[in-house]
Design a protein around this motif. Structure first.
Motif, mmCIF file in Angstrom:
data_model
loop_
_atom_site.group_PDB
_atom_site.id
_atom_site.type_symbol
_atom_site.label_atom_id
_atom_site.label_comp_id
_atom_site.label_asym_id
_atom_site.label_seq_id
_atom_site.Cartn_x
_atom_site.Cartn_y
_atom_site.Cartn_z
ATOM 1 N N TRP A 58 6.472 -47.306 6.611
ATOM 2 C CA TRP A 58 5.491 -46.222 6.661
ATOM 3 C C TRP A 58 6.196 -44.873 6.615
ATOM 4 C CZ3 TRP A 58 0.306 -47.453 6.887
ATOM 5 C CH2 TRP A 58 0.010 -48.794 7.144
ATOM 6 N N LEU A 60 5.179 -40.497 7.557
ATOM 7 C CA LEU A 60 4.210 -39.609 8.195
ATOM 8 C C LEU A 60 3.901 -38.452 7.257
ATOM 9 C CD1 LEU A 60 5.710 -39.477 11.773
ATOM 10 C CD2 LEU A 60 3.511 -40.442 11.125
ATOM 11 N N ASN A 61 2.686 -37.948 7.337
ATOM 12 C CA ASN A 61 2.349 -36.814 6.493
ATOM 13 C C ASN A 61 3.125 -35.578 6.932
ATOM 14 O OD1 ASN A 61 0.976 -35.696 8.677
ATOM 15 N ND2 ASN A 61 -1.035 -36.249 7.900
ATOM 16 N N PHE A 64 4.091 -33.637 10.507
ATOM 17 C CA PHE A 64 5.117 -34.030 11.463
ATOM 18 C C PHE A 64 6.492 -33.496 11.082
ATOM 19 C CE2 PHE A 64 1.737 -36.918 12.446
ATOM 20 C CZ PHE A 64 1.820 -37.051 13.812
ATOM 21 N N THR A 68 9.958 -37.746 7.858
ATOM 22 C CA THR A 68 9.386 -38.338 6.649
ATOM 23 C C THR A 68 10.167 -39.549 6.155
ATOM 24 O OG1 THR A 68 10.623 -36.786 5.287
ATOM 25 C CG2 THR A 68 8.363 -36.160 5.872
ATOM 26 N N VAL A 100 1.652 -41.607 17.340
ATOM 27 C CA VAL A 100 0.512 -41.263 16.495
ATOM 28 C C VAL A 100 -0.720 -41.791 17.211
ATOM 29 C CG1 VAL A 100 -0.579 -41.621 14.233
ATOM 30 C CG2 VAL A 100 1.916 -41.441 14.397
ATOM 31 N N ASP A 104 -5.811 -44.260 13.774
ATOM 32 C CA ASP A 104 -5.271 -43.223 12.895
ATOM 33 C C ASP A 104 -6.281 -42.917 11.793
ATOM 34 O OD1 ASP A 104 -3.517 -41.436 11.627
ATOM 35 O OD2 ASP A 104 -2.519 -43.041 10.524
ATOM 36 N N ARG A 108 -2.498 -40.202 9.282
ATOM 37 C CA ARG A 108 -1.199 -39.530 9.380
ATOM 38 C C ARG A 108 -0.093 -40.457 8.901
ATOM 39 N NH1 ARG A 108 -3.213 -37.415 14.912
ATOM 40 N NH2 ARG A 108 -4.013 -35.390 14.284
ATOM 41 N N LEU A 109 -0.269 -41.748 9.144
ATOM 42 C CA LEU A 109 0.673 -42.744 8.619
ATOM 43 C C LEU A 109 0.258 -43.119 7.210
ATOM 44 C CD1 LEU A 109 1.065 -45.172 11.647
ATOM 45 C CD2 LEU A 109 2.844 -43.721 10.651
#
Length: 118
Positions: A58, A60-61, A64, A68, A100, A104, A108-109
């Protein structure tokens, strides 16, 4: 939570109509996996997926910052989703744990584009 016959949690169905005639199927992290549908159709989608996607990598957007890199889900509960750098955790090295919120629903993930977890 929706469970398969073997007891595996497959996700959950968010009611869109008060009588549950239309529901939104969400996977274990809480991401919508389809548009809203009839209950039976939504349940079938969840049963097909199961939790195998939790094993994938995964990201993160951008909210964060620099977190990444490819991440692994370490924990998932109603208290939240804990992720960390996938390579470091696989090597049993210390890694920053990132929390998170669960579910979710803001996604975000995101599944990592590069590859699936070996």
């Amino acid at each position: 939570m929706d469970r398969r016959d073997d007891g595996e949690i497959a996700g959950y169905l968010e009611p869109v109509a008060e009588d549950y005639s239309r529901v939104l199927p969400r996977n274990v992290p809480g991401h919508a996996i389809s548009n809203d549908r009839e209950y039976a159709d939504s349940d079938g989608l969840l049963q097909e997926r199961g939790i195998k996607e939790l094993m994938q990598l995964w990201t993160l957007n951008r909210d964060f910052g620099d977190a990444t890199s490819e991440l692994a889900i370490l924990e998932l509960s109603t208290q939240g989703i804990i992720v960390a750098n996938a390579l470091r955790t696989k090597a049993l090295k210390p890694a920053e744990r990132i929390h998170v919120d669960w579910p979710d629903v803001e996604q975000r993930l995101k599944p990592a584009a590069s590859r699936a977890r070996p």
